[in-house]
Scaffold this motif. Structure first.
Motif, short mmCIF file in Angstrom:
data_model
loop_
_atom_site.label_atom_id
_atom_site.label_comp_id
_atom_site.label_asym_id
_atom_site.label_seq_id
_atom_site.Cartn_x
_atom_site.Cartn_y
_atom_site.Cartn_z
N ALA A 101 0.77 -1.26 0.04
CA ALA A 101 -0.11 -0.17 -0.06
C ALA A 101 0.81 1.10 -0.13
O ALA A 101 0.44 2.26 -0.86
CB ALA A 101 -0.79 -0.01 1.20
N GLY A 147 0.80 3.88 -3.00
CA GLY A 147 0.54 5.26 -2.49
C GLY A 147 1.75 6.40 -2.92
O GLY A 147 1.37 7.51 -3.49
N THR A 150 -5.42 12.24 -11.42
CA THR A 150 -6.46 11.53 -10.31
C THR A 150 -7.36 12.54 -9.71
O THR A 150 -8.42 12.22 -9.41
CB THR A 150 -5.85 10.66 -9.55
OG1 THR A 150 -4.86 11.09 -8.57
CG2 THR A 150 -5.20 9.51 -10.21
N HIS A 172 -3.72 7.79 7.32
CA HIS A 172 -4.60 9.11 6.89
C HIS A 172 -4.47 10.08 7.73
O HIS A 172 -4.73 11.26 7.66
CB HIS A 172 -6.04 8.37 6.75
CG HIS A 172 -6.96 9.49 6.46
ND1 HIS A 172 -7.21 10.00 5.28
CD2 HIS A 172 -7.92 9.77 7.35
CE1 HIS A 172 -8.25 11.08 5.24
NE2 HIS A 172 -8.57 10.81 6.52
N ALA A 202 -2.20 3.65 -0.41
CA ALA A 202 -3.32 3.24 -1.22
C ALA A 202 -3.81 1.60 -0.96
O ALA A 202 -3.26 0.58 -1.52
CB ALA A 202 -2.77 3.11 -2.70
N LEU A 203 -4.46 1.64 0.08
CA LEU A 203 -4.99 0.31 0.53
C LEU A 203 -6.50 -0.13 -0.35
O LEU A 203 -7.31 0.27 0.52
CB LEU A 203 -5.14 0.32 2.06
CG LEU A 203 -5.62 -1.10 2.71
CD1 LEU A 203 -4.29 -2.15 2.49
CD2 LEU A 203 -5.84 -1.10 4.21
N GLY A 204 -6.29 -0.62 -1.12
CA GLY A 204 -7.43 -0.84 -1.98
C GLY A 204 -7.70 -2.35 -2.31
O GLY A 204 -7.04 -3.15 -1.58
N PRO A 205 -8.95 -2.74 -2.48
CA PRO A 205 -9.44 -4.19 -3.01
C PRO A 205 -8.13 -4.89 -3.41
O PRO A 205 -7.91 -6.15 -3.05
CB PRO A 205 -10.68 -4.15 -3.40
CG PRO A 205 -11.19 -2.59 -3.06
CD PRO A 205 -9.98 -1.80 -3.16
N GLY A 206 -7.71 -4.45 -4.44
CA GLY A 206 -6.77 -5.30 -5.32
C GLY A 206 -5.65 -5.49 -4.55
O GLY A 206 -4.98 -6.75 -4.45
#
Length: 377
Positions: A36, A40, A50, A332, A339-343
């Motif tokens: 992540a 990030g 973005t 945060h 960038a802690l996303g589902p992927g």
């Protein structure tokens, strides 16, 4: 029978397997957090894309990353406006400067020039309209709220960029850069601060809004002819952002270093987990020998160990995900790119489970000592 026995053994002998669960959990936290952080950090180079609302981006042919854009011919805007599917076009400038506060010291900054109108496309997600219109005043800038301390300034404070006085009139959200600092200003102010952009024809990108976002691919294809690509290139917002991330992830030293560190964490997790599982299996040798004595075949014992490894991995992964969510919250609160996303969670979760199962396979070597004759010694 093997599955039920594996679960019952784990519940009854949980203290024996707790170190393995904790090692898997810490491996999961380390892998997920590093992944992540990596995404990030490299994703900060795509922030101009973005954090904007453009459907299409027009820039220099072959641009490797959004932050590495070069000036293009201003005539590109006129060509795009000929297409009836294009609603509006606006320029975005990217320059550089040296920030010097009232207390001295220099900080390298990236200048981002946007249309200061309330409905501007550039960095529309990074600032509210009320703050954006403040940039219409000459020599005014916005900085990310997390960079105020680094720049030794505050809202209403003044500083110099490339020797010219500017005033901070507000802050942006989510625009912290990986290296330097992002400074947002109007197009006119950026041209005044960076002399390389002083010419009205010097434009780093054109941002296009379409009447229907669903036509982005079709419009891009129209302007991807060989003759057009010699002068400019068109990308969708997702394509340019993805290109930026891939460039810094796979072609920069920082990205490769992070990937190497993640691989090392994976290997260390595998080694520690396999050792703890082997110790747990070794401690259970008398029980396994008893099962062999009453007629349980050796393949069934292997299935028990692998099943235990799977449960250890699942429970450890749950702890790892909880720890990663806590790390995301701390990141945060401190303005750290994360960038802690589902992927990344799915990929890291698969790696952690694979580590646990591999550790279980390595622990099978201990089962060779599960000889019924050992009960008579």
């Amino acid at each position: 029978m093997a599955v039920a026995l594996a679960r019952k053994t784990l519940l009854h002998e949980w203290r024996r397997f707790l170190p393995a669960v904790m090692s898997v959990g810490f491996s999961g936290v380390l892998i997920i957090v590093q992944g992540a952080l990596l995404l990030g950090i490299v994703g900060t180079n795509a922030l101009p894309v973005t954090r904007s609302r453009a459907d299409l981006w027009v820039g220099f042919p072959g641009t490797q990353s959004a932050d590495l854009g070069r000036s293009i011919d201003a005539g590109a805007a006129a060509e795009l406006l000929v297409d009836p599917r294009v609603l509006r076009i606006e320029p975005l400038l990217m320059g550089s400067g040296d920030w010097r506060g009232l207390r001295g010291g220099g900080v390298s900054v990236t200048l981002i020039g946007v249309d200061a109108r309330p409905d501007g496309l550039g960095l529309a997600e990074a600032m509210p309209r009320a703050v954006r219109v403040l940039l219409e005043e000459p020599a005014t800038v916005l900085v990310d709220d997390g960079d105020l301390g680094k720049l030794a300034t505050a809202i209403g404070g003044t500083a110099e960029i490339n020797g010219q006085r500017v005033r901070v009139v507000g802050t942006t959200r989510g625009m912290r850069a990986m290296g330097g600092v992002n400074i947002v200003a109007s197009l006119a102010t950026v041209r005044a601060l960076d002399r390389s952009l002083a010419s009205a024809g010097a434009v780093t990108y054109y941002l296009a809004a379409l009447r229907s976002p669903d036509t982005a691919r079709a419009v891009k294809t129209r302007f991807s002819r060989p003759d057009a690509r010699q002068r400019f290139e068109v990308w969708t917002a997702a394509e340019l952002a993805g290109r930026s991330v891939r460039y810094w992830l796979l072609e920069s030293g920082a990205g490769v270093g992070f990937i190497f560190a993640t691989i090392v964490a994976l290997l260390v997790g595998t080694l520690i987990t396999s050792q703890t599982l082997m110790a747990a299996v070794a401690a259970s040798i008398p029980q396994y020998a008893t099962l062999r004595a009453i007629g349980v075949p050796f393949p069934a014992l292997r299935r028990i160990v692998v099943e235990q490894a799977g449960w250890v991995g699942a429970v450890g992964l749950a702890f790892g995900l909880a720890g990663s969510l806590l790390a995301a919250l701390l990141a945060h609160l401190n303005g750290i790119p994360f960038a802690l996303g589902p992927g990344i969670m799915a990929l890291s979760g698969g790696l952690v489970l694979a580590v646990a199962l591999l550790a279980g396979v390595l622990a099978l070597r201990r089962l060779r000592h599960a000889d019924p004759a050992a009960l008579l010694r």
